[in-house]
Design a protein around this motif. Structure first.
Motif, PDB file in Angstrom:
ATOM      1  N   VAL A 156      -0.786   0.943 -21.135  1.00  0.00           N
ATOM      2  CA  VAL A 156      -1.495   0.242 -22.204  1.00  0.00           C
ATOM      3  C   VAL A 156      -2.569  -0.665 -21.613  1.00  0.00           C
ATOM      4  N   THR A 157      -3.570  -0.923 -22.426  1.00  0.00           N
ATOM      5  CA  THR A 157      -4.579  -1.931 -22.116  1.00  0.00           C
ATOM      6  C   THR A 157      -4.351  -3.104 -23.049  1.00  0.00           C
ATOM      7  N   GLY A 158      -4.349  -4.297 -22.492  1.00  0.00           N
ATOM      8  CA  GLY A 158      -4.080  -5.460 -23.322  1.00  0.00           C
ATOM      9  C   GLY A 158      -4.863  -6.675 -22.887  1.00  0.00           C
ATOM     10  N   GLU A 159      -4.643  -7.759 -23.613  1.00  0.00           N
ATOM     11  CA  GLU A 159      -5.293  -9.033 -23.315  1.00  0.00           C
ATOM     12  C   GLU A 159      -4.203 -10.060 -23.043  1.00  0.00           C
ATOM     13  N   LEU A 160      -4.195 -10.598 -21.849  1.00  0.00           N
ATOM     14  CA  LEU A 160      -3.224 -11.613 -21.451  1.00  0.00           C
ATOM     15  C   LEU A 160      -3.884 -12.981 -21.510  1.00  0.00           C
ATOM     16  N   THR A 161      -3.292 -13.886 -22.291  1.00  0.00           N
ATOM     17  CA  THR A 161      -3.810 -15.245 -22.404  1.00  0.00           C
ATOM     18  C   THR A 161      -2.829 -16.207 -21.765  1.00  0.00           C
ATOM     19  N   VAL A 162      -3.270 -16.875 -20.710  1.00  0.00           N
ATOM     20  CA  VAL A 162      -2.473 -17.864 -19.997  1.00  0.00           C
ATOM     21  C   VAL A 162      -3.324 -19.116 -19.826  1.00  0.00           C
ATOM     22  N   LYS A 163      -2.760 -20.251 -20.147  1.00  0.00           N
ATOM     23  CA  LYS A 163      -3.444 -21.541 -20.036  1.00  0.00           C
ATOM     24  C   LYS A 163      -4.786 -21.520 -20.774  1.00  0.00           C
ATOM     25  N   GLY A 164      -4.774 -20.875 -21.944  1.00  0.00           N
ATOM     26  CA  GLY A 164      -5.947 -20.867 -22.811  1.00  0.00           C
ATOM     27  C   GLY A 164      -7.038 -19.900 -22.430  1.00  0.00           C
ATOM     28  N   THR A 165      -6.850 -19.108 -21.365  1.00  0.00           N
ATOM     29  CA  THR A 165      -7.876 -18.177 -20.904  1.00  0.00           C
ATOM     30  C   THR A 165      -7.369 -16.744 -21.027  1.00  0.00           C
ATOM     31  N   ALA A 166      -8.147 -15.898 -21.716  1.00  0.00           N
ATOM     32  CA  ALA A 166      -7.757 -14.511 -21.949  1.00  0.00           C
ATOM     33  C   ALA A 166      -8.466 -13.588 -20.960  1.00  0.00           C
ATOM     34  N   ARG A 167      -7.725 -12.603 -20.446  1.00  0.00           N
ATOM     35  CA  ARG A 167      -8.283 -11.609 -19.541  1.00  0.00           C
ATOM     36  C   ARG A 167      -7.711 -10.235 -19.893  1.00  0.00           C
ATOM     37  N   GLU A 168      -8.550  -9.200 -19.781  1.00  0.00           N
ATOM     38  CA  GLU A 168      -8.072  -7.843 -20.009  1.00  0.00           C
ATOM     39  C   GLU A 168      -7.230  -7.385 -18.828  1.00  0.00           C
ATOM     40  N   VAL A 169      -6.107  -6.737 -19.123  1.00  0.00           N
ATOM     41  CA  VAL A 169      -5.202  -6.275 -18.078  1.00  0.00           C
ATOM     42  C   VAL A 169      -4.713  -4.876 -18.417  1.00  0.00           C
ATOM     43  N   GLN A 170      -4.278  -4.163 -17.389  1.00  0.00           N
ATOM     44  CA  GLN A 170      -3.640  -2.860 -17.540  1.00  0.00           C
ATOM     45  C   GLN A 170      -2.165  -3.015 -17.197  1.00  0.00           C
ATOM     46  N   ALA A 171      -1.319  -2.381 -17.983  1.00  0.00           N
ATOM     47  CA  ALA A 171       0.113  -2.488 -17.737  1.00  0.00           C
ATOM     48  C   ALA A 171       0.781  -1.165 -18.068  1.00  0.00           C
ATOM     49  N   GLU A 172       1.951  -0.963 -17.476  1.00  0.00           N
ATOM     50  CA  GLU A 172       2.769   0.196 -17.805  1.00  0.00           C
ATOM     51  C   GLU A 172       4.063  -0.293 -18.435  1.00  0.00           C
ATOM     52  N   LEU A 173       4.351   0.232 -19.619  1.00  0.00           N
ATOM     53  CA  LEU A 173       5.560  -0.142 -20.333  1.00  0.00           C
ATOM     54  C   LEU A 173       6.599   0.971 -20.212  1.00  0.00           C
ATOM     55  N   SER A 174       7.859   0.581 -20.147  1.00  0.00           N
ATOM     56  CA  SER A 174       8.957   1.533 -20.237  1.00  0.00           C
ATOM     57  C   SER A 174       9.574   1.369 -21.617  1.00  0.00           C
ATOM     58  N   VAL A 175       9.711   2.491 -22.344  1.00  0.00           N
ATOM     59  CA  VAL A 175      10.142   2.430 -23.742  1.00  0.00           C
ATOM     60  C   VAL A 175      11.310   3.393 -23.945  1.00  0.00           C
ATOM     61  N   VAL A 176      12.322   2.962 -24.695  1.00  0.00           N
ATOM     62  CA  VAL A 176      13.482   3.810 -24.977  1.00  0.00           C
ATOM     63  C   VAL A 176      14.015   3.488 -26.378  1.00  0.00           C
ATOM     64  N   ARG A 177      14.456   4.513 -27.089  1.00  0.00           N
ATOM     65  CA  ARG A 177      15.130   4.289 -28.369  1.00  0.00           C
ATOM     66  C   ARG A 177      16.594   3.958 -28.116  1.00  0.00           C
ATOM     67  N   THR A 178      17.118   3.085 -28.941  1.00  0.00           N
ATOM     68  CA  THR A 178      18.515   2.678 -28.833  1.00  0.00           C
ATOM     69  C   THR A 178      19.169   2.802 -30.211  1.00  0.00           C
ATOM     70  N   PRO A 179      20.475   2.640 -30.297  1.00  0.00           N
ATOM     71  CA  PRO A 179      21.109   2.656 -31.624  1.00  0.00           C
ATOM     72  C   PRO A 179      20.616   1.534 -32.531  1.00  0.00           C
ATOM     73  N   GLU A 180      20.219   0.398 -31.923  1.00  0.00           N
ATOM     74  CA  GLU A 180      19.794  -0.765 -32.721  1.00  0.00           C
ATOM     75  C   GLU A 180      18.297  -0.776 -33.010  1.00  0.00           C
ATOM     76  N   GLY A 181      17.494  -0.059 -32.228  1.00  0.00           N
ATOM     77  CA  GLY A 181      16.051  -0.114 -32.405  1.00  0.00           C
ATOM     78  C   GLY A 181      15.320   0.517 -31.243  1.00  0.00           C
ATOM     79  N   VAL A 182      14.414  -0.252 -30.656  1.00  0.00           N
ATOM     80  CA  VAL A 182      13.614   0.210 -29.518  1.00  0.00           C
ATOM     81  C   VAL A 182      13.569  -0.905 -28.479  1.00  0.00           C
ATOM     82  N   ASP A 183      13.786  -0.545 -27.223  1.00  0.00           N
ATOM     83  CA  ASP A 183      13.668  -1.502 -26.114  1.00  0.00           C
ATOM     84  C   ASP A 183      12.403  -1.206 -25.327  1.00  0.00           C
ATOM     85  N   VAL A 184      11.734  -2.281 -24.909  1.00  0.00           N
ATOM     86  CA  VAL A 184      10.499  -2.158 -24.136  1.00  0.00           C
ATOM     87  C   VAL A 184      10.559  -3.132 -22.968  1.00  0.00           C
TER      88      VAL A 184
END
Length: 221
Positions: A156-184
């Motif tokens: 995914v491509t996202g925007e990370l805001t830390v200490k009031g400053t936003a920067r575009e970042v690239q990240a990889e998420l791990s996603v799985v379905r569970t009996p209760e919902g979805v874990d990421v």
């Protein structure tokens, strides 16, 4: 100078020397590498998974987020991780794709195994009185593979805001379905200077100039 005055001055000097030398050594003796980051887990075969992934999901109990950095402590390399369960957010899935996502972390509640480090982190490094939270927002629709009980990787491509400053970042998420919902779970790279954060360098301990924001999200309807 009287014997009593010399004793008081000498005792005070001794305590100062012990604080300057012994303090870092005691700090070092307590220090161990942080445990691995929490990640999603494959579900047992045959378990009934949540039947539908489309819809609006919220960050539920059992979620956590925080930071992970490397530091040099008295010449030794150490990995430090701070975590909190004070995480909120919302994820929207439409037509099997990730339409939007936003996660907010309460920085003021992040803790490690050292209260002294945590106090310095909150007040001197992050200024949580002014910037109490950090956010990660996915900035565009993301194609999702079929979600099953086996974790899949989603870039995914996202925007990370830390200490009031936003920067575009690239990240990889791990996603799985569970009996209760979805874990990421995932780890978002963080370069401190990009957000106006000065990596601590206190002499006996020096923090590297980059780290990561990591999270495990339990998503429920």
């Amino acid at each position: 100078m009287s014997r009593r005055v010399r004793w008081i001055l000498g005792g005070g000097l001794a305590l100062l020397v012990l604080g300057l030398i012994g303090g870092p050594l005691i700090y070092a003796a307590m220090e161990e590498d942080a445990p691995p980051a929490r990640t999603v887990e494959a579900q047992p075969e045959g378990v009934a998974l949540t039947p539908e992934t489309d819809g609006t999901w919220t960050v539920a109990a059992g979620s956590s987020a925080g930071y992970r950095v490397d530091e040099v402590l008295n010449g030794a390399d150490v990995t430090v991780a701070g975590t909190t369960d004070q995480v909120t957010g919302q994820v929207v899935v439409e037509g099997g794709d990730l339409s939007s996502a936003e996660v907010t972390v309460d920085i003021a509640s992040v803790t490690t195994d050292s209260s002294r480090r945590d106090g310095y982190f909150r007040d001197n490094v992050m200024d949580v009185g002014t910037y109490p939270t950090a956010t990660f927002v996915v900035t565009g629709p993301v194609d999702l593979p079929e979600l099953t009980g086996t974790p899949v990787t989603v870039p995914v491509t996202g925007e990370l805001t830390v200490k009031g400053t936003a920067r575009e970042v690239q990240a990889e998420l791990s996603v799985v379905r569970t009996p209760e919902g979805v874990d990421v779970s995932g780890s978002v790279p963080l370069v401190f200077a990009d957000h106006g954060v000065e990596a601590p360098n206190l002499g006996f301990v020096r923090v590297e100039d980059r780290g990561a924001v990591e999270f495990l999200l339990r998503l429920a309807r």
